[in-house]
Write a protein that holds these residues in place. Sequence first.
Motif, PDB file in Angstrom:
ATOM      1  N   SER A   1      38.891  15.894  37.676  1.00 29.64           N
ATOM      2  CA  SER A   1      39.599  16.465  38.822  1.00 29.64           C
ATOM      3  C   SER A   1      41.091  16.620  38.576  1.00 29.64           C
ATOM      4  N   ARG A   2      41.622  15.978  37.525  1.00 26.92           N
ATOM      5  CA  ARG A   2      43.049  16.076  37.205  1.00 26.92           C
ATOM      6  C   ARG A   2      43.361  17.244  36.272  1.00 26.92           C
ATOM      7  N   ILE A   3      42.318  17.879  35.748  1.00 22.80           N
ATOM      8  CA  ILE A   3      42.531  19.045  34.885  1.00 22.80           C
ATOM      9  C   ILE A   3      42.767  20.250  35.798  1.00 22.80           C
ATOM     10  N   ASN A   4      43.954  20.811  35.740  1.00 22.62           N
ATOM     11  CA  ASN A   4      44.355  21.812  36.745  1.00 22.62           C
ATOM     12  C   ASN A   4      44.633  23.197  36.165  1.00 22.62           C
ATOM     13  N   THR A   5      43.920  23.554  35.122  1.00 22.13           N
ATOM     14  CA  THR A   5      44.102  24.891  34.541  1.00 22.13           C
ATOM     15  C   THR A   5      43.249  25.911  35.318  1.00 22.13           C
ATOM     16  N   TRP A   6      43.618  26.127  36.575  1.00 27.40           N
ATOM     17  CA  TRP A   6      42.834  26.997  37.462  1.00 27.40           C
ATOM     18  C   TRP A   6      43.062  28.471  37.121  1.00 27.40           C
ATOM     19  N   THR A   7      41.959  29.228  37.130  1.00 31.62           N
ATOM     20  CA  THR A   7      42.028  30.682  36.983  1.00 31.62           C
ATOM     21  C   THR A   7      41.139  31.316  38.045  1.00 31.62           C
ATOM     22  N   ASN A   8      41.509  32.516  38.477  1.00 31.63           N
ATOM     23  CA  ASN A   8      40.710  33.208  39.489  1.00 31.63           C
ATOM     24  C   ASN A   8      39.367  33.637  38.905  1.00 31.63           C
ATOM     25  N   LYS A   9      38.349  33.574  39.722  1.00 29.81           N
ATOM     26  CA  LYS A   9      36.997  33.967  39.306  1.00 29.81           C
ATOM     27  C   LYS A   9      36.476  35.004  40.307  1.00 29.81           C
ATOM     28  N   PRO A  10      36.490  36.295  39.946  1.00 26.49           N
ATOM     29  CA  PRO A  10      36.007  37.328  40.870  1.00 26.49           C
ATOM     30  C   PRO A  10      34.505  37.193  41.106  1.00 26.49           C
TER      31      PRO A  10
ATOM     32  N   SER B   1      40.054  45.998  56.431  1.00 22.83           N
ATOM     33  CA  SER B   1      41.303  46.766  56.494  1.00 22.83           C
ATOM     34  C   SER B   1      42.039  46.543  57.806  1.00 22.83           C
ATOM     35  N   SER B   2      41.325  46.023  58.809  1.00 23.23           N
ATOM     36  CA  SER B   2      41.934  45.742  60.106  1.00 23.23           C
ATOM     37  C   SER B   2      41.437  44.391  60.600  1.00 23.23           C
ATOM     38  N   PRO B   3      41.935  43.305  59.994  1.00 26.53           N
ATOM     39  CA  PRO B   3      41.410  41.969  60.317  1.00 26.53           C
ATOM     40  C   PRO B   3      41.658  41.569  61.767  1.00 26.53           C
ATOM     41  N   GLN B   4      40.717  40.829  62.312  1.00 23.91           N
ATOM     42  CA  GLN B   4      40.819  40.298  63.663  1.00 23.91           C
ATOM     43  C   GLN B   4      40.874  38.776  63.617  1.00 23.91           C
ATOM     44  N   VAL B   5      41.421  38.176  64.664  1.00 26.07           N
ATOM     45  CA  VAL B   5      41.496  36.720  64.731  1.00 26.07           C
ATOM     46  C   VAL B   5      40.096  36.142  64.604  1.00 26.07           C
ATOM     47  N   GLY B   6      39.933  35.207  63.686  1.00 27.65           N
ATOM     48  CA  GLY B   6      38.632  34.596  63.434  1.00 27.65           C
ATOM     49  C   GLY B   6      37.972  35.099  62.171  1.00 27.65           C
ATOM     50  N   ASP B   7      38.455  36.227  61.615  1.00 25.04           N
ATOM     51  CA  ASP B   7      37.912  36.718  60.349  1.00 25.04           C
ATOM     52  C   ASP B   7      38.248  35.738  59.224  1.00 25.04           C
ATOM     53  N   ILE B   8      37.356  35.656  58.232  1.00 28.86           N
ATOM     54  CA  ILE B   8      37.537  34.713  57.126  1.00 28.86           C
ATOM     55  C   ILE B   8      37.383  35.459  55.805  1.00 28.86           C
ATOM     56  N   LYS B   9      38.272  35.166  54.860  1.00 26.36           N
ATOM     57  CA  LYS B   9      38.134  35.713  53.511  1.00 26.36           C
ATOM     58  C   LYS B   9      37.941  34.561  52.526  1.00 26.36           C
ATOM     59  N   ILE B  10      37.080  34.807  51.549  1.00 29.60           N
ATOM     60  CA  ILE B  10      36.700  33.788  50.574  1.00 29.60           C
ATOM     61  C   ILE B  10      37.058  34.260  49.176  1.00 29.60           C
ATOM     62  N   THR B  11      37.744  33.416  48.413  1.00 27.88           N
ATOM     63  CA  THR B  11      38.002  33.686  47.001  1.00 27.88           C
ATOM     64  C   THR B  11      37.678  32.424  46.207  1.00 27.88           C
ATOM     65  N   TYR B  12      37.540  32.596  44.886  1.00 19.24           N
ATOM     66  CA  TYR B  12      37.154  31.467  44.031  1.00 19.24           C
ATOM     67  C   TYR B  12      38.123  31.313  42.862  1.00 19.24           C
ATOM     68  N   SER B  13      38.290  30.066  42.439  1.00 19.64           N
ATOM     69  CA  SER B  13      39.019  29.763  41.209  1.00 19.64           C
ATOM     70  C   SER B  13      38.240  28.688  40.466  1.00 19.64           C
ATOM     71  N   VAL B  14      38.377  28.672  39.143  1.00 22.14           N
ATOM     72  CA  VAL B  14      37.596  27.755  38.318  1.00 22.14           C
ATOM     73  C   VAL B  14      38.472  27.107  37.255  1.00 22.14           C
ATOM     74  N   VAL B  15      37.999  25.968  36.767  1.00 15.39           N
ATOM     75  CA  VAL B  15      38.567  25.324  35.582  1.00 15.39           C
ATOM     76  C   VAL B  15      37.498  25.391  34.505  1.00 15.39           C
ATOM     77  N   LEU B  16      37.778  26.141  33.458  1.00 11.85           N
ATOM     78  CA  LEU B  16      36.837  26.301  32.349  1.00 11.85           C
ATOM     79  C   LEU B  16      37.159  25.294  31.242  1.00 11.85           C
ATOM     80  N   PRO B  17      36.266  25.105  30.266  1.00 10.55           N
ATOM     81  CA  PRO B  17      36.546  24.184  29.158  1.00 10.55           C
ATOM     82  C   PRO B  17      37.923  24.434  28.545  1.00 10.55           C
ATOM     83  N   THR B  18      38.668  23.364  28.342  1.00 10.74           N
ATOM     84  CA  THR B  18      40.041  23.491  27.856  1.00 10.74           C
ATOM     85  C   THR B  18      40.433  22.251  27.066  1.00 10.74           C
ATOM     86  N   ASP B  19      41.461  22.389  26.233  1.00 12.32           N
ATOM     87  CA  ASP B  19      41.964  21.259  25.444  1.00 12.32           C
ATOM     88  C   ASP B  19      42.747  20.297  26.330  1.00 12.32           C
TER      89      ASP B  19
END
Length: 409
Positions: free
Chosen positions: A202-211, A238-256
């Motif tokens: 959990s301390r490895i913080n090399t986060w990258t966006n994952k579409p 294109s015309s968000p309303q109160v209560g709308d939610i957007k979801i995106t992802y980020s990942v930590v892949l194998p790293t040194d």
Amino acid sequence: RLRVKNNSKMADEEEVFDEVTEETTEGYGSRLSNSFSGICFGLLLFFGSGVTLFWNEGVAAKRYVALKQGSKLAMEVKNNVVLPENEGKLVVISGTATTEDTLSDPDFGFQSDKTLQLHRVAEMYQWAEKKTKKSVKKTGGSKTTITTYSYNKKWSPVVINSDKFQESYGHDNPDVMKYESSTWTAAKVTLGAFNLPSSEVSRINTWTNKPVPDSNNTALPSGVKPYGTGYYFGENPSSPQVGDIKITYSVVLPTDITVVAQQKEGTIAPFVTKNGGSIDLLKTGVYGKDFMFDAAKNENKAATWLIRIIGICVMYCGVSMVLDPIVVLSDVLPFLGNIAEIGVSLISWVVAIITSFVVIAVAWVFYRPIVAIVLFAVSGAVLAVPFFLKKKGSKSVSGELTESTELLV
């Protein structure tokens, strides 16, 4: 109360206002009474910050000694084999943190192969309140405060409680988010032959966006659709309303990574030094022992100075509150009050800075008496006979001075 109407909004045939201005006047007697009441809280801040500064020096000294002890004990080992003779020792291990696990989001069916960590970022479109204040002192000691509350919509990862808005009508937010942010961690992560516990991963913080994938996802809940690099819960992105939610992802892949910790039963754990300190260092990248400990010492210095600065500022606030009645008494004539305010501010800074460094010095004598005495003795000698030190320097004193200077700065 002055209200600025939002012409584009109506609710139950009542007007909705996106800006509200309130004007309040506090009398001289009330201000004076409140300033005297604030003395107790000011004293609490003053002494509380002093205790915190004293405690901070103890933590810094303990950490410094622990790192010094650890740097002498640590040994660099290869990651391809777990040697029994290193069990319980402080080891430095470098290599690639890797996994074969596939992490998935059960709510949306999103998956990522060979992933150390998967993080879902959920943001909801909501009303937000911004408050600004402007105060004007009047002759006689009263003070008029103009407070402006303005409202606009923004994306936020947490629920904004609209019930606490000054003008809640027409600015209602949902009480909960249907989908919230969440993080998943691989169950089995290895560093060569060593297993990494989840606390280290959990301390490895090399986060990258994952579409999200372009293909149709039949596991999507009702009302959720792909949008951009993520998902969207709502009618029209294109015309968000109160209560709308957007979801995106980020990942930590194998790293040194490089870790400095105790070898324990094929994995790693925090190493406890003789003074009771704990060593559990982790950085992304491949580094040697010296670099890891130097970086840890610099982090210790930075953390120590951060708390010192915060402590000085809190102490300043405490002294200012104790002296605030002087300012209020002078506010009978606003220009005198302004002069008193500047004077009190300067005095508060001087008292806070001097007192803080006295507390720090006393803490040094308490936690590191030998080093402190050597430092004070050498400092006095430098001030008294600089020409003598120029000609005759003591190597033993220099060593102690170097150690004490490293800990101080």
